[in-house]
Enzyme design. Structure first.
Site, mmCIF file in Angstrom:
data_model
loop_
_atom_site.group_PDB
_atom_site.id
_atom_site.type_symbol
_atom_site.label_atom_id
_atom_site.label_comp_id
_atom_site.label_asym_id
_atom_site.label_seq_id
_atom_site.Cartn_x
_atom_site.Cartn_y
_atom_site.Cartn_z
ATOM 1 N N CYS A 82 -13.719 -1.967 6.436
ATOM 2 C CA CYS A 82 -12.803 -1.104 5.477
ATOM 3 C C CYS A 82 -13.439 -0.678 4.304
ATOM 4 C CB CYS A 82 -11.585 -1.807 5.020
ATOM 5 S SG CYS A 82 -10.586 -2.522 6.342
ATOM 6 N N GLY A 83 -14.517 -1.274 3.907
ATOM 7 C CA GLY A 83 -15.504 -0.532 2.696
ATOM 8 C C GLY A 83 -16.402 0.546 3.331
ATOM 9 N N ARG A 126 0.855 -1.086 -0.107
ATOM 10 C CA ARG A 126 0.117 -0.090 0.000
ATOM 11 C C ARG A 126 0.819 1.532 -0.027
ATOM 12 N NH1 ARG A 126 -3.143 -0.323 4.949
ATOM 13 N NH2 ARG A 126 -4.406 -1.604 3.847
ATOM 14 N N ARG A 169 -2.581 1.944 18.038
ATOM 15 C CA ARG A 169 -3.364 1.297 16.959
ATOM 16 C C ARG A 169 -3.190 2.463 15.771
ATOM 17 N NH1 ARG A 169 -7.106 -2.920 17.692
ATOM 18 N NH2 ARG A 169 -7.182 -2.934 15.473
ATOM 19 N N LYS A 170 -3.891 1.796 14.597
ATOM 20 C CA LYS A 170 -3.802 2.898 13.365
ATOM 21 C C LYS A 170 -4.645 4.014 13.760
ATOM 22 C CE LYS A 170 -7.935 1.243 10.718
ATOM 23 N NZ LYS A 170 -8.410 0.518 9.472
ATOM 24 N N GLY A 206 -16.225 -6.898 3.556
ATOM 25 C CA GLY A 206 -16.188 -8.212 3.792
ATOM 26 C C GLY A 206 -16.426 -8.830 5.171
#
Length: 591
Positions: free
Chosen positions: A458-459, A63, A182-183, A453
């Protein structure tokens, strides 16, 4: 107790990981100790190198990180060339073939099917044109999002690009802050539409004005603790702070340092920044920032511009843009053209052609949006016709079908070990079916359908008109891929998350569900009413009844795919793991 990932990061993280990746690449896949692979793969993510799902051993995703989606034609051309040379797996995807790129919901790009041994050459190629994969994954500050037409938007309140650049060059580049709990997501926008979607970021700056010393000053209000995932989404909350472009960086850095130093590092299920804000509260955070992290008096928030927000807000098109697709005038009288790339996936050849078009018809400047679409900037009026009639725009149109225009999808089981269902090929198949089987009134210009998913989201399923999240269910005695269906999400002035009205619907019954739901909407909406407005005005039991699952002539491409299969479309046992030349390496089965 400290988690194993925190222990791994304490021992090694950040920039020093790059040297280890180069060492392993030089020595080959087999040089990574099998017992330590989980540890190394966790660390690799900081440099944007992700090992793909179980069964795809030796293959990696990379990425990139390009703040605010900023690209130029030369950079995109190199990305396309890299995809064509390196992003080729052992089995062609039946929907997309070989060698393609994925646009992400954070305005960047992912490449799949990479061999570890090729990573050094890939880095050399992308870094030669000013690109990087650093800090695009793992527990760190991710790609910073913003309005992709900052500085060029004819109607923006304040140009946020200088602030975005300062945060990127000073804060994300600081290796001392690489190891976050975390992110962590940062956004800055100065536009009317609110297209950075500040309300779902760890910290978001949004346009505001305030009278200072008798003068009207434009700047930003600060919100913190937004985020999706785990069926526990949060809207970012106001810190009651107004910052000017000159001191915005200091406040962002202060909050990042506060979370870095005091955030929970023990419970990974509850240590994202949204839970940190839940625990501390905004007043305590503001006080702590003032006391320990900034050396100037914090101003109370200014008059915000949230009422103007229209991006994915479910408002009528007459109120403003709900995305960046189409032809739009810039401040200097030239235009930017937003293309619709279904599911955010572009072949390597198309990627190079897109770069060429940006160079021929514009200045070469490009941007990526949070809706997985590219923009070509600085197009003179005299070049518009030639650009709009180019062959590539017949496929990736600035005037797409309403379903194609509103679709987004995450990676899914094709590569992601967390996902429960395939997403990309299914969504592409679904879009074709909807275009052929569902007619909507001409004044309906937006139906946002987002597919994740799994519950990591994430979508962005929870922020859609119609959101899908992957599940599993039994049908006719067999385990099949299934989808939870929610409605009524969106960002804008009043962010809301979907209400889940149907659970674990077998994936082949979802198109019929959508047709039933959308036909009910079309038949009963008031004139000019958008889908989100209709949902808000409709009782839940009516929505549930309308969303009746139904089998149709739609044929699902992967309904019975087992999550553990090495690749969703392989007819036989896959060759992974492989050597750089794709020959099989001996390995013990995971079964």
């Amino acid at each position: 107790m400290t988690t194993k990932k925190e222990q791994w990061k304490d021992e090694m993280y950040g920039d020093e990981i790059r040297e280890k990746i180069l060492e392993f690449a030089e020595s080959g896949w087999d040089s990574i100790p099998e017992d330590d692979r989980e540890m190394w793969f966790s660390r690799f993510k900081f440099w944007g190198v992700f090992h793909q799902r179980s069964g795809q051993e030796s293959y990696f995703m990379m990425r990139l990180a390009n703040t605010n989606g900023v690209l130029n034609a030369e950079q995109l051309r190199v990305i396309g060339e890299v995809a064509g040379e390196y992003a080729i797996g052992p089995v062609s995807n039946p929907e997309f073939g070989d060698a393609w790129i994925d646009f992400t919901t954070r305005q960047s790009i992912q490449l799949h099917w990479l061999n570890l041994e090729d990573v050094p050459e890939i880095w050399e190629k992308i870094e030669s044109v000013g690109l990087s994969s650093r800090s695009s994954g793992g527990d760190t500050m991710r790609n910073i999002s913003g309005c992709p037409v900052a500085g060029r938007d004819k109607h923006e309140f304040v140009d946020a690009q200088p602030v975005l650049d300062e945060i990127s060059t000073k804060l994300r580049a600081d290796d001392d802050l690489a190891n976050m709990p975390r992110k962590f997501n940062i956004s800055v926008t100065g536009c009317r539409e609110g297209c950075a979607q500040d309300s779902i970021n760890g910290i978001g700056l949004e346009p505001a004005e305030k009278t200072i010393d008798g003068d009207t000053t434009w700047g930003f209000n600060v919100r913190v603790g937004g985020g999706l995932g785990g069926r526990e989404p949060r809207k970012a909350r106001s810190l009651d702070i107004f910052v000017t472009p000159d001191n915005a960086y200091d406040v962002v850095r202060g909050f990042v340092e506060l979370y870095f130093e005091t955030g929970d590092r023990e419970n990974r299920q509850k240590n994202r920044s949204r839970f940190f804000v839940d625990d501390w509260g905004t007043e305590k955070i503001r006080d702590q920032l003032q006391e320990s992290y900034v050396d100037f008096d914090l101003r109370r928030e200014g008059a915000d511009c949230r009422d103007e927000y229209t991006y994915n807000a479910g408002k009528s098109p007459k109120d403003g843009k709900h995305d960046h697709i189409g032809v739009h005038e810039q401040t200097d009288g030239t235009y930017y053209v937003g293309l619709s790339v279904p599911i955010g996936r572009l072949t390597a050849g198309e990627t190079v052609r897109l770069a060429n078009l940006a160079e021929i018809h514009g200045s070469g400047a490009m941007r990526l949006t949070r809706r997985q679409n590219p923009l070509i900037l600085d197009v003179p009026e005299s070049e518009l016709d030639a650009l709009l009639t180019s062959d590539l725009l017949e496929t990736h149109s600035p005037e797409p079908n309403v379903f194609t225009r509103g679709a987004m999808a995450c990676t899914g089981t094709e590569f992601c070990s967390l996902a429960l269902t395939e997403t990309k090929a299914r969504m592409a198949t679904l879009l074709r079916w909807l275009r052929s089987n569902v007619d909507l009134p001409d004044d309906i210009e937006q139906i946002k359908i987002h597919y994740s998913g799994c519950t990591a989201d994430c979508g962005h399923a929870t922020t859609a008109d119609i959101g899908f999240q992957g599940m599993r269910a039994r049908k006719d005695g067999e385990m099949v891929e299934a989808i939870d269906v929610g409605v009524g999400g969106g960002i804008g002035p009043d962010p809301s998350f979907v209400e889940w009205i149907r659970q674990r619907v077998p994936a082949d019954e979802v198109p019929g569900l959508l047709r039933n739901l959308l036909e009910t909407f079309a038949a009963h909406r008031e004139k000019g009413q958008t889908f989100r407005q209709w949902v808000e005005a409709t009782q839940e039991e009516v929505l549930i009844e309308a969303a009746e699952p139904e089998e149709t002539d739609y044929e699902d491409p992967c309904l019975h795919d087992a999550k553990g299969s090495w690749y969703p479309f392989a007819d036989s046992e896959g060759p992974a793991p492989t050597a750089p030349d794709d020959t099989s390496l001996a390995t013990e089965s995971d079964d």
